[in-house]
Design a protein around this motif. Structure first.
Motif, PDB file in Angstrom:
ATOM      1  N   SER A  15      32.332  40.955  34.134  1.00 39.99           N
ATOM      2  CA  SER A  15      32.421  41.747  32.895  1.00 39.99           C
ATOM      3  C   SER A  15      33.551  42.085  32.214  1.00 39.99           C
ATOM      4  O   SER A  15      34.542  41.826  33.046  1.00 39.99           O
ATOM      5  CB  SER A  15      31.499  42.967  33.069  1.00 39.99           C
ATOM      6  OG  SER A  15      31.821  43.863  33.968  1.00 39.99           O
ATOM      7  N   LYS A  16      33.736  42.842  31.212  1.00 39.05           N
ATOM      8  CA  LYS A  16      34.970  43.233  30.537  1.00 39.05           C
ATOM      9  C   LYS A  16      35.955  42.015  30.502  1.00 39.05           C
ATOM     10  O   LYS A  16      37.222  42.213  30.608  1.00 39.05           O
ATOM     11  CB  LYS A  16      35.730  44.370  31.272  1.00 39.05           C
ATOM     12  CG  LYS A  16      34.681  45.616  31.387  1.00 39.05           C
ATOM     13  CD  LYS A  16      35.170  46.764  31.860  1.00 39.05           C
ATOM     14  CE  LYS A  16      34.298  47.755  32.508  1.00 39.05           C
ATOM     15  NZ  LYS A  16      34.462  48.925  33.197  1.00 39.05           N
ATOM     16  N   LEU A  17      35.784  40.826  30.097  1.00 41.94           N
ATOM     17  CA  LEU A  17      36.707  39.697  29.908  1.00 41.94           C
ATOM     18  C   LEU A  17      37.555  39.907  28.658  1.00 41.94           C
ATOM     19  O   LEU A  17      36.965  40.770  27.333  1.00 41.94           O
ATOM     20  CB  LEU A  17      35.830  38.304  29.717  1.00 41.94           C
ATOM     21  CG  LEU A  17      35.351  37.639  31.084  1.00 41.94           C
ATOM     22  CD1 LEU A  17      34.380  38.503  31.745  1.00 41.94           C
ATOM     23  CD2 LEU A  17      34.864  36.347  30.726  1.00 41.94           C
ATOM     24  N   SER A  18      38.700  39.547  28.615  1.00 39.20           N
ATOM     25  CA  SER A  18      39.671  39.709  27.681  1.00 39.20           C
ATOM     26  C   SER A  18      40.616  38.406  27.796  1.00 39.20           C
ATOM     27  O   SER A  18      40.904  38.049  28.678  1.00 39.20           O
ATOM     28  CB  SER A  18      40.368  41.176  27.658  1.00 39.20           C
ATOM     29  OG  SER A  18      41.371  41.263  28.524  1.00 39.20           O
ATOM     30  N   THR A  19      41.212  38.153  26.806  1.00 36.66           N
ATOM     31  CA  THR A  19      42.192  37.121  26.539  1.00 36.66           C
ATOM     32  C   THR A  19      43.217  37.262  25.484  1.00 36.66           C
ATOM     33  O   THR A  19      42.635  37.412  24.496  1.00 36.66           O
ATOM     34  CB  THR A  19      41.781  35.655  26.855  1.00 36.66           C
ATOM     35  OG1 THR A  19      42.819  34.669  27.277  1.00 36.66           O
ATOM     36  CG2 THR A  19      40.823  35.427  25.619  1.00 36.66           C
ATOM     37  N   ARG A  21      46.585  34.146  29.166  1.00 36.24           N
ATOM     38  CA  ARG A  21      46.399  35.470  30.006  1.00 36.24           C
ATOM     39  C   ARG A  21      45.038  35.951  30.061  1.00 36.24           C
ATOM     40  O   ARG A  21      44.781  37.083  29.799  1.00 36.24           O
ATOM     41  CB  ARG A  21      47.413  36.445  29.526  1.00 36.24           C
ATOM     42  CG  ARG A  21      48.846  35.901  29.633  1.00 36.24           C
ATOM     43  CD  ARG A  21      49.847  36.962  29.339  1.00 36.24           C
ATOM     44  NE  ARG A  21      49.783  37.944  28.045  1.00 36.24           N
ATOM     45  CZ  ARG A  21      50.506  37.219  27.279  1.00 36.24           C
ATOM     46  NH1 ARG A  21      51.102  36.241  27.396  1.00 36.24           N
ATOM     47  NH2 ARG A  21      50.461  37.786  25.972  1.00 36.24           N
ATOM     48  N   PRO A  22      44.054  35.182  30.462  1.00 33.55           N
ATOM     49  CA  PRO A  22      42.645  35.795  30.687  1.00 33.55           C
ATOM     50  C   PRO A  22      42.671  36.727  31.965  1.00 33.55           C
ATOM     51  O   PRO A  22      43.157  36.608  32.967  1.00 33.55           O
ATOM     52  CB  PRO A  22      41.871  34.611  30.827  1.00 33.55           C
ATOM     53  CG  PRO A  22      42.794  33.464  31.584  1.00 33.55           C
ATOM     54  CD  PRO A  22      43.988  33.582  31.071  1.00 33.55           C
ATOM     55  N   VAL A  23      41.656  37.710  31.642  1.00 29.40           N
ATOM     56  CA  VAL A  23      41.389  38.642  32.616  1.00 29.40           C
ATOM     57  C   VAL A  23      39.846  38.842  32.873  1.00 29.40           C
ATOM     58  O   VAL A  23      39.264  39.242  31.794  1.00 29.40           O
ATOM     59  CB  VAL A  23      42.170  40.006  32.264  1.00 29.40           C
ATOM     60  CG1 VAL A  23      41.885  41.035  33.199  1.00 29.40           C
ATOM     61  CG2 VAL A  23      43.602  39.801  32.413  1.00 29.40           C
ATOM     62  N   VAL A  24      39.468  38.804  33.921  1.00 25.06           N
ATOM     63  CA  VAL A  24      37.979  39.472  34.282  1.00 25.06           C
ATOM     64  C   VAL A  24      38.254  40.858  34.646  1.00 25.06           C
ATOM     65  O   VAL A  24      38.692  41.186  35.880  1.00 25.06           O
ATOM     66  CB  VAL A  24      37.395  38.752  35.410  1.00 25.06           C
ATOM     67  CG1 VAL A  24      36.067  39.260  35.737  1.00 25.06           C
ATOM     68  CG2 VAL A  24      37.171  37.143  34.768  1.00 25.06           C
ATOM     69  N   GLY A  25      37.660  41.921  33.719  1.00 25.84           N
ATOM     70  CA  GLY A  25      37.882  43.154  34.197  1.00 25.84           C
ATOM     71  C   GLY A  25      37.295  43.833  35.340  1.00 25.84           C
ATOM     72  O   GLY A  25      37.620  44.678  35.889  1.00 25.84           O
ATOM     73  N   SER A  26      36.142  43.329  35.474  1.00 28.47           N
ATOM     74  CA  SER A  26      35.244  43.773  36.508  1.00 28.47           C
ATOM     75  C   SER A  26      34.420  42.705  37.339  1.00 28.47           C
ATOM     76  O   SER A  26      33.777  41.891  36.670  1.00 28.47           O
ATOM     77  CB  SER A  26      34.324  44.770  35.924  1.00 28.47           C
ATOM     78  OG  SER A  26      33.499  45.342  36.947  1.00 28.47           O
ATOM     79  N   ILE A  27      34.140  42.811  38.594  1.00 27.84           N
ATOM     80  CA  ILE A  27      33.560  41.838  39.330  1.00 27.84           C
ATOM     81  C   ILE A  27      32.585  42.757  40.144  1.00 27.84           C
ATOM     82  O   ILE A  27      33.332  43.629  40.948  1.00 27.84           O
ATOM     83  CB  ILE A  27      34.146  40.726  40.133  1.00 27.84           C
ATOM     84  CG1 ILE A  27      35.258  39.999  39.016  1.00 27.84           C
ATOM     85  CG2 ILE A  27      33.077  39.834  40.957  1.00 27.84           C
ATOM     86  CD1 ILE A  27      35.818  38.860  39.835  1.00 27.84           C
ATOM     87  N   GLU A  28      31.110  42.442  40.157  1.00 33.01           N
ATOM     88  CA  GLU A  28      30.381  43.527  41.019  1.00 33.01           C
ATOM     89  C   GLU A  28      29.281  42.679  41.651  1.00 33.01           C
ATOM     90  O   GLU A  28      28.942  41.776  41.041  1.00 33.01           O
ATOM     91  CB  GLU A  28      29.919  44.527  40.279  1.00 33.01           C
ATOM     92  CG  GLU A  28      30.807  45.465  39.526  1.00 33.01           C
ATOM     93  CD  GLU A  28      30.040  46.684  38.756  1.00 33.01           C
ATOM     94  OE1 GLU A  28      30.374  47.821  38.999  1.00 33.01           O
ATOM     95  OE2 GLU A  28      29.597  46.278  37.848  1.00 33.01           O
TER      96      GLU A  28
END
Length: 493
Positions: free
Chosen positions: A388-392, A482-489
């Motif tokens: 979740s919390k993907l951003s780029t 610059r993609p980011v995965v904000g959370s992995i659970e």
């Protein structure tokens, strides 16, 4: 048939019942059928479509039936802004069509921070009014928009209909756009070389429409999964691969016609649309006469009432998770602890999940150690890997494939450790006309069922209490995205 004057219709557009508007539009004729683009009737409709696309591209930009006017309803191209384009097209004065553009443009829902539940109904409205415009422009009242069934098995899987591939074709040339990915315009499967099947119909196995806990629900699973994958695999960043440019391509409309068909399939298979407050939300569109229509979301839940059907719906799959299980509160087992999330790029990235909390034996605890949780899992409980919390900052222009517990020497090309695919199609910072930047909201997420995989690893005693997640770009990712995965659970539900 009830008769409504044009003046009365415009004056009461926000209050006239949809049934009366449909009676005006359809009369007493039976429901129109939307066909597979590869069927004989579908090709006939593509012939009409191609002529209408060319005609729409030649209309004045101030005309709501103009191709760019319709494209901008989804989103104005990101090389400019909505206000700048309204000023360029209409000037500084006022006019009914300028007011219509200001109300319609940049209203695509769920791709810039809006309510995810609106993704399907907004696009249904969009396609429906666009289809009416094609009828008016082509003067063919029998026209229906074909659908691109990219998930079909066999040689057509992931292949664009041939009518979209030849710019020199005297009939179908207007359907060609150069800014597609090479596989798409070369008539090859757009998922060629991709692990497993990013064009699969897994979303149809969702029991609920909306997210519940760690379960995506049908709307979000379809949007973030198959829908986004098609966009990224079909077009580059000035085409289908980027939200602001996507509706410029004629194939966009066949893509969203198919997305609508899958929603109709889910409903036909027993899926129930929710009756939430957002069903009263309204959006503005232009009808075939260029007049303003105010559409209420809940009026667009049933295609039979809208006067159309599909040549073929998809059969009911095995349900992934019971409604009862989906309603449970998820229990966190492990997660990535990096406060800044996981930065992705052109090479695979491997991260390790840490225990969410110390092991506590009580059944009502918020967390359990992973191996114990797998062994104690009940038949209707599932283990879900949630990103979740993907951003780029820009579009990576590739899909990223997700692996759980992939051995370090294993070649990441699918296999048993592959759990799913993510894209950053709608995770880009965009201005949706309100003057602010938006990013994927925190309640929008990817969820992959890893129950069977973790069960196998547990039985073979190769499951770690700190499992690894590997994210692999499928192709050459753009270096400046610059993609980011904000959370992995890892959650139990």
């Amino acid at each position: 048939m009830t008769s409504i004057s044009r003046r009365d219709f415009v004056r009461g557009a926000a209050s006239i019942p949809l049934s009366l508007w449909l009676m005006k539009r359809l009369g007493a004729q039976p429901a129109r059928v939307r066909y597979d683009a590869r069927s004989s009737k579908g090709v006939e409709m593509l012939r009409i479509y191609a002529g209408a696309v060319k005609a729409m591209q030649g209309l004045p930009e101030t005309d709501p039936s103009n191709w760019t006017f319709q494209w901008y309803t989804h989103f104005v191209k990101n090389s400019t802004s909505k206000s700048a384009e309204v000023q360029r097209v209409f000037g500084s004065g006022s006019s009914p069509h300028k007011a219509l553009a200001e109300a319609m443009w940049n209203t695509c829902q769920a791709h810039s921070g809006q309510n995810e539940n609106l993704f399907l109904p907004w696009h249904r409205m969009y396609v429906l009014y666009f289809e009416d415009i094609i009828r008016a422009v082509s003067k063919r009242d029998d026209f229906t928009l074909p659908y691109w069934n990219y998930s079909a098995s066999g040689p057509t899987h992931g292949v664009l209909p041939p009518q979209f591939l030849d710019p020199a074709d005297p009939v179908f040339g207007p359907l060609y756009v150069a800014e597609r990915n090479p596989l798409a315009n070369n008539g090859k499967p757009i998922d060629e070389g991709q692990p497993n099947d990013p064009l699969g119909l897994q979303a149809l196995s969702q029991a609920q429409y909306s997210p519940q806990g760690a379960v995506q629900g049908f709307c979000l699973a379809l949007d973030s999964g198959l829908h986004g994958n098609i966009h990224v695999l079909t077009g580059n960043t000035v085409n289908m691969g980027r939200v602001p440019w996507a509706a410029r391509d004629p194939i966009f409309w066949l893509h969203h016609c198919n997305i609508d068909r899958l929603w109709a399939s889910w409903n036909a298979n027993g899926g129930v649309n929710p009756q939430e407050a957002w069903g009263d939300d309204t959006f503005v569109f232009a009808d075939a006469k260029g007049e303003k229509v105010t559409a209420k979301v809940s009026d667009y839940f049933d295609i039979a009432k809208l006067g159309y059907s599909y040549e073929r719906l998809e059969p009911k799959p095995r349900t992934m998770l019971s409604a009862k299980a989906a309603a449970r509160k998820p229990r966190r087992l492990s997660r990535v602890t990096a406060a800044t999330g996981v930065a992705l790029g052109a090479k695979p990235v491997r991260v390790q999940l840490e225990a969410a909390a110390p092991a506590v034996p009580a059944q009502n605890s918020e967390s359990l150690p992973l191996i114990r949780a797998v062994s104690a899992l009940q038949p209707d409980q599932r283990l879900l890997l949630v990103l979740s919390k993907l951003s780029t900052q820009g579009q990576p222009a590739v899909l990223y494939h997700v692996y759980l517990e992939l051995p370090e020497k294993e070649n990441p090309k699918g296999g048993e450790y592959h759990v799913g695919t993510i894209s950053f199609f709608d995770a880009e910072h965009l201005d949706h006309g309100s003057g602010g930047a938006h990013v994927m909201p925190e309640d929008k997420f990817y969820s992959f069922d890893v129950t069977d995989l973790l069960g196998r690893l547990s039985k073979s005693r190769t499951l770690s209490e700190k499992p690894s997640v590997t994210l692999v770009p499928a192709g050459e990712a753009a270096g400046d995205a610059r993609p980011v995965v904000g959370s992995i659970e890892l959650l139990q539900q």
